[in-house]
Design a protein around this motif. Structure first.
Motif, PDB file in Angstrom:
ATOM      1  N   THR A 164       0.827  -1.207   0.000  1.00 19.79           N
ATOM      2  CA  THR A 164       0.000   0.000   0.000  1.00 19.79           C
ATOM      3  C   THR A 164       0.862   1.258   0.000  1.00 19.79           C
ATOM      4  OG1 THR A 164      -0.131  -0.154   2.421  1.00 19.79           O
ATOM      5  CG2 THR A 164      -1.948  -1.100   1.151  1.00 19.79           C
ATOM      6  N   GLY A 165       2.135   1.130   0.366  1.00 20.46           N
ATOM      7  CA  GLY A 165       3.015   2.287   0.368  1.00 20.46           C
ATOM      8  C   GLY A 165       3.450   2.725  -1.019  1.00 20.46           C
ATOM      9  N   GLU A 199      -6.451   1.916   3.711  1.00 18.35           N
ATOM     10  CA  GLU A 199      -5.112   2.491   3.876  1.00 18.35           C
ATOM     11  C   GLU A 199      -4.771   3.423   2.727  1.00 18.35           C
ATOM     12  OE1 GLU A 199      -1.394   3.004   5.771  1.00 18.35           O
ATOM     13  OE2 GLU A 199      -3.170   1.935   6.493  1.00 18.35           O
ATOM     14  N   VAL A 200      -5.071   2.995   1.511  1.00 19.01           N
ATOM     15  CA  VAL A 200      -4.752   3.815   0.338  1.00 19.01           C
ATOM     16  C   VAL A 200      -5.687   5.016   0.249  1.00 19.01           C
ATOM     17  CG1 VAL A 200      -4.656   3.837  -2.187  1.00 19.01           C
ATOM     18  CG2 VAL A 200      -3.779   1.873  -0.923  1.00 19.01           C
ATOM     19  N   ASN A 202      -7.096   6.706   2.523  1.00 15.99           N
ATOM     20  CA  ASN A 202      -6.839   7.720   3.539  1.00 15.99           C
ATOM     21  C   ASN A 202      -5.446   8.337   3.437  1.00 15.99           C
ATOM     22  OD1 ASN A 202      -9.369   7.435   4.795  1.00 15.99           O
ATOM     23  ND2 ASN A 202      -8.663   5.635   5.933  1.00 15.99           N
ATOM     24  N   SER A 203      -4.660   7.910   2.433  1.00 16.74           N
ATOM     25  CA  SER A 203      -3.314   8.467   2.290  1.00 16.74           C
ATOM     26  C   SER A 203      -3.374   9.801   1.558  1.00 16.74           C
ATOM     27  CB  SER A 203      -2.414   7.499   1.522  1.00 16.74           C
ATOM     28  OG  SER A 203      -2.816   7.417   0.171  1.00 16.74           O
ATOM     29  N   PRO A 204      -2.532  10.757   1.944  1.00 13.53           N
ATOM     30  CA  PRO A 204      -2.513  12.058   1.254  1.00 13.53           C
ATOM     31  C   PRO A 204      -2.129  11.928  -0.225  1.00 13.53           C
ATOM     32  CG  PRO A 204      -1.318  12.161   3.347  1.00 13.53           C
ATOM     33  CD  PRO A 204      -1.602  10.728   3.076  1.00 13.53           C
ATOM     34  N   GLN A 205      -1.374  10.894  -0.555  1.00 13.29           N
ATOM     35  CA  GLN A 205      -0.880  10.732  -1.923  1.00 13.29           C
ATOM     36  C   GLN A 205      -2.005  10.527  -2.924  1.00 13.29           C
ATOM     37  OE1 GLN A 205       1.780   7.420  -2.360  1.00 13.29           O
ATOM     38  NE2 GLN A 205       2.748   8.225  -4.220  1.00 13.29           N
TER      39      GLN A 205
END
Length: 237
Positions: A164-165, A199-200, A202-205
């Motif tokens: 997910t990163g 997870e994805v 909610n990521s800022p990216q």
């Protein structure tokens, strides 16, 4: 017509008289022919490694790679057209020159040439560029010169070590290079893994890629909720 000079008793091979009245067939068994591999390919690879008889210079980021136009043109229609057109303007012994202004990493050019010459098959089985930027340049070269097998190899590398990163970065690369199969497989994984999807999402990216966010939400909306089946009661004895 004057007769040809030569030995009077010499006859063409096809007119040599046969011995005896009834020819008897003979069977001769020779050892099996030796497996000689690929002598033409081995010879071209050795010329490439030594830089001998090269007639093309490929320049990338001030680094020059030497190659043979016949190898490049045989596998890429773009090289075939470009090198064929330049051949008429070159003098005797003059090399053709190809400048790759849109490629920042010379390592990608080395990967491309090793692929075209089919060098180090064992090493290519573990294709592993140092950075994602090098792999992107490999994809760019494969796209520019229509090298489908090279594109496939670089695409498979992107499917490794996926988390997910880095998933958003790889999805954007899929969009850039039209890697629709890999993109659909990644989105499928996210769709059926609610934890990864959250997870994805909610990521800022992901906020910088609204089209990807929309595609993920559309797929997630089409996935039916999985109803938990209540555990079966044990029968009383």
């Amino acid at each position: 017509m004057a007769p040809k000079k030569g030995r009077p008793d010499a006859l063409p091979l096809e007119k040599m008289p046969e011995l005896g009245n009834t020819p008897i067939p003979l069977t001769v068994k020779l050892p099996p022919m030796k497996q000689r591999g690929d002598p033409l390919g081995d010879g071209l690879r050795e010329l490439y490694r030594r830089g001998d008889l090269c007639d093309v210079s490929i320049i990338c980021a001030e680094r020059t790679f030497c190659a043979h136009r016949v190898v490049l043109a045989a596998q890429s229609p773009v090289f075939l057209e470009g090198l064929g057109a330049s051949a008429a303007t070159l003098g005797a012994g003059e090399k053709a020159e190809v400048r790759l202004t849109d490629i920042a990493n010379p390592e990608a050019v080395k990967f491309m040439l090793d692929h075209l010459y089919q060098c180090d098959v064992d090493v290519w089985a573990d294709y592993n560029p140092r950075t994602q930027e090098i792999n992107k340049d490999v994809l760019r070269l494969a796209e520019n010169f229509r090298l489908d097998a090279l594109k496939e190899r670089a695409t498979h590398w992107m499917a490794r070590d996926l988390t997910t990163g880095n998933v958003v970065e790889r999805l954007t690369i899929c969009d850039e290079f039209n890697l629709e199969v890999l993109k659909s497989k990644i989105l499928e994984q996210l769709t059926y893994n609610r934890r990864a999807m959250a997870e994805v999402a909610n990521s800022p990216q992901i906020m910088n890629h609204p089209a990807l966010m929309q595609a993920m939400l559309q797929l997630a909306a089409n996935v039916p909720d999985r109803e938990e089946t209540p555990p079966k009661k044990r029968a009383r004895k």
